[in-house]
Design a protein around this motif. Structure first.
Motif, PDB file in Angstrom:
ATOM      1  N   MET A   1      13.038   0.821   3.837  1.00 44.69           N
ATOM      2  CA  MET A   1      12.681  -0.416   3.204  1.00 44.69           C
ATOM      3  C   MET A   1      11.180  -0.385   2.916  1.00 44.69           C
ATOM      4  O   MET A   1      10.397   0.046   3.755  1.00 44.69           O
ATOM      5  N   LEU A   2      10.802  -0.830   1.720  1.00 46.49           N
ATOM      6  CA  LEU A   2       9.397  -0.884   1.361  1.00 46.49           C
ATOM      7  C   LEU A   2       8.853  -2.288   1.585  1.00 46.49           C
ATOM      8  O   LEU A   2       9.528  -3.275   1.298  1.00 46.49           O
ATOM      9  N   ILE A   3       7.647  -2.352   2.095  1.00 43.27           N
ATOM     10  CA  ILE A   3       6.985  -3.624   2.373  1.00 43.27           C
ATOM     11  C   ILE A   3       5.761  -3.727   1.462  1.00 43.27           C
ATOM     12  O   ILE A   3       4.876  -2.856   1.515  1.00 43.27           O
ATOM     13  N   PRO A   4       5.674  -4.751   0.634  1.00 48.01           N
ATOM     14  CA  PRO A   4       4.475  -4.923  -0.185  1.00 48.01           C
ATOM     15  C   PRO A   4       3.249  -5.149   0.710  1.00 48.01           C
ATOM     16  O   PRO A   4       3.293  -5.950   1.651  1.00 48.01           O
ATOM     17  N   ALA A   5       2.183  -4.446   0.424  1.00 46.26           N
ATOM     18  CA  ALA A   5       0.961  -4.577   1.229  1.00 46.26           C
ATOM     19  C   ALA A   5       0.449  -6.010   1.225  1.00 46.26           C
ATOM     20  O   ALA A   5      -0.137  -6.471   2.203  1.00 46.26           O
ATOM     21  N   SER A   6       0.707  -6.731   0.145  1.00 38.45           N
ATOM     22  CA  SER A   6       0.231  -8.112   0.032  1.00 38.45           C
ATOM     23  C   SER A   6       0.894  -9.050   1.040  1.00 38.45           C
ATOM     24  O   SER A   6       0.379 -10.135   1.303  1.00 38.45           O
ATOM     25  N   LEU A   7       2.019  -8.634   1.635  1.00 35.22           N
ATOM     26  CA  LEU A   7       2.693  -9.476   2.627  1.00 35.22           C
ATOM     27  C   LEU A   7       2.094  -9.348   4.024  1.00 35.22           C
ATOM     28  O   LEU A   7       2.397 -10.149   4.906  1.00 35.22           O
ATOM     29  N   LEU A   8       1.267  -8.330   4.220  1.00 32.35           N
ATOM     30  CA  LEU A   8       0.655  -8.130   5.532  1.00 32.35           C
ATOM     31  C   LEU A   8      -0.678  -8.864   5.615  1.00 32.35           C
ATOM     32  O   LEU A   8      -1.411  -8.958   4.632  1.00 32.35           O
ATOM     33  N   GLU A   9      -0.970  -9.359   6.803  1.00 31.95           N
ATOM     34  CA  GLU A   9      -2.292  -9.946   7.021  1.00 31.95           C
ATOM     35  C   GLU A   9      -3.333  -8.838   6.907  1.00 31.95           C
ATOM     36  O   GLU A   9      -3.044  -7.670   7.199  1.00 31.95           O
ATOM     37  N   ALA A  10      -4.529  -9.180   6.493  1.00 29.55           N
ATOM     38  CA  ALA A  10      -5.589  -8.196   6.255  1.00 29.55           C
ATOM     39  C   ALA A  10      -5.838  -7.322   7.482  1.00 29.55           C
ATOM     40  O   ALA A  10      -5.962  -6.098   7.369  1.00 29.55           O
ATOM     41  N   ASP A  11      -5.912  -7.931   8.665  1.00 27.68           N
ATOM     42  CA  ASP A  11      -6.161  -7.165   9.893  1.00 27.68           C
ATOM     43  C   ASP A  11      -5.017  -6.209  10.203  1.00 27.68           C
ATOM     44  O   ASP A  11      -5.237  -5.086  10.645  1.00 27.68           O
ATOM     45  N   THR A  12      -3.795  -6.656   9.967  1.00 30.50           N
ATOM     46  CA  THR A  12      -2.623  -5.821  10.221  1.00 30.50           C
ATOM     47  C   THR A  12      -2.629  -4.616   9.289  1.00 30.50           C
ATOM     48  O   THR A  12      -2.381  -3.480   9.715  1.00 30.50           O
ATOM     49  N   LEU A  13      -2.922  -4.855   8.024  1.00 31.19           N
ATOM     50  CA  LEU A  13      -2.976  -3.766   7.048  1.00 31.19           C
ATOM     51  C   LEU A  13      -4.078  -2.770   7.413  1.00 31.19           C
ATOM     52  O   LEU A  13      -3.859  -1.557   7.384  1.00 31.19           O
ATOM     53  N   THR A  14      -5.233  -3.268   7.806  1.00 28.66           N
ATOM     54  CA  THR A  14      -6.328  -2.379   8.202  1.00 28.66           C
ATOM     55  C   THR A  14      -5.931  -1.531   9.403  1.00 28.66           C
ATOM     56  O   THR A  14      -6.180  -0.324   9.427  1.00 28.66           O
ATOM     57  N   CYS A  15      -5.291  -2.125  10.391  1.00 26.79           N
ATOM     58  CA  CYS A  15      -4.845  -1.370  11.573  1.00 26.79           C
ATOM     59  C   CYS A  15      -3.830  -0.299  11.190  1.00 26.79           C
ATOM     60  O   CYS A  15      -3.889   0.828  11.697  1.00 26.79           O
ATOM     61  N   LEU A  16      -2.904  -0.638  10.297  1.00 24.73           N
ATOM     62  CA  LEU A  16      -1.904   0.329   9.845  1.00 24.73           C
ATOM     63  C   LEU A  16      -2.576   1.505   9.138  1.00 24.73           C
ATOM     64  O   LEU A  16      -2.258   2.669   9.403  1.00 24.73           O
ATOM     65  N   ILE A  17      -3.520   1.204   8.271  1.00 28.23           N
ATOM     66  CA  ILE A  17      -4.229   2.263   7.543  1.00 28.23           C
ATOM     67  C   ILE A  17      -5.056   3.114   8.499  1.00 28.23           C
ATOM     68  O   ILE A  17      -5.037   4.345   8.420  1.00 28.23           O
ATOM     69  N   GLU A  18      -5.775   2.479   9.418  1.00 25.66           N
ATOM     70  CA  GLU A  18      -6.589   3.229  10.377  1.00 25.66           C
ATOM     71  C   GLU A  18      -5.714   4.139  11.232  1.00 25.66           C
ATOM     72  O   GLU A  18      -6.087   5.278  11.512  1.00 25.66           O
ATOM     73  N   ASP A  19      -4.555   3.641  11.655  1.00 30.43           N
ATOM     74  CA  ASP A  19      -3.632   4.468  12.426  1.00 30.43           C
ATOM     75  C   ASP A  19      -3.219   5.686  11.609  1.00 30.43           C
ATOM     76  O   ASP A  19      -3.176   6.803  12.121  1.00 30.43           O
ATOM     77  N   PHE A  20      -2.923   5.468  10.350  1.00 25.68           N
ATOM     78  CA  PHE A  20      -2.496   6.556   9.479  1.00 25.68           C
ATOM     79  C   PHE A  20      -3.598   7.604   9.295  1.00 25.68           C
ATOM     80  O   PHE A  20      -3.347   8.797   9.447  1.00 25.68           O
ATOM     81  N   VAL A  21      -4.813   7.178   8.993  1.00 21.51           N
ATOM     82  CA  VAL A  21      -5.878   8.152   8.695  1.00 21.51           C
ATOM     83  C   VAL A  21      -6.438   8.835   9.933  1.00 21.51           C
ATOM     84  O   VAL A  21      -7.119   9.853   9.817  1.00 21.51           O
TER      85      VAL A  21
END
Length: 79
Positions: A1-21
């Protein structure tokens, strides 16, 4: 399932990206600062070149290039 990035809170999205990189095996010796790597991924998400994939079975989120995602998933996202 794909989740639009716009549905995530800014902090949550940043944490997800930081975890990935910062995940082992993703830097391949790259000495680019963390903030630059985060900005690159955020830009790819904003442009639609990357997507957030959620696996309901494992309850895990991953980032993936759009070209690596099944076309059916992309269609479902745009519906």
């Amino acid at each position: 399932m794909l989740i639009p990035a716009s549905l995530l809170e800014a902090d949550t999205l940043t944490c997800l990206i930081e975890d990935f990189v910062t995940r082992e095996g993703t830097d391949n010796g790259d000495e680019t600062p963390l903030q630059t790597r985060v900005q690159r991924v955020r830009h790819a998400l904003d442009k639609g070149a990357a997507v957030i994939v959620f696996d309901p079975e494992s309850q895990q989120c991953q980032l993936a290039l759009k070209r690596d995602v099944p076309k059916e998933w992309l269609q479902a996202l745009s519906d």
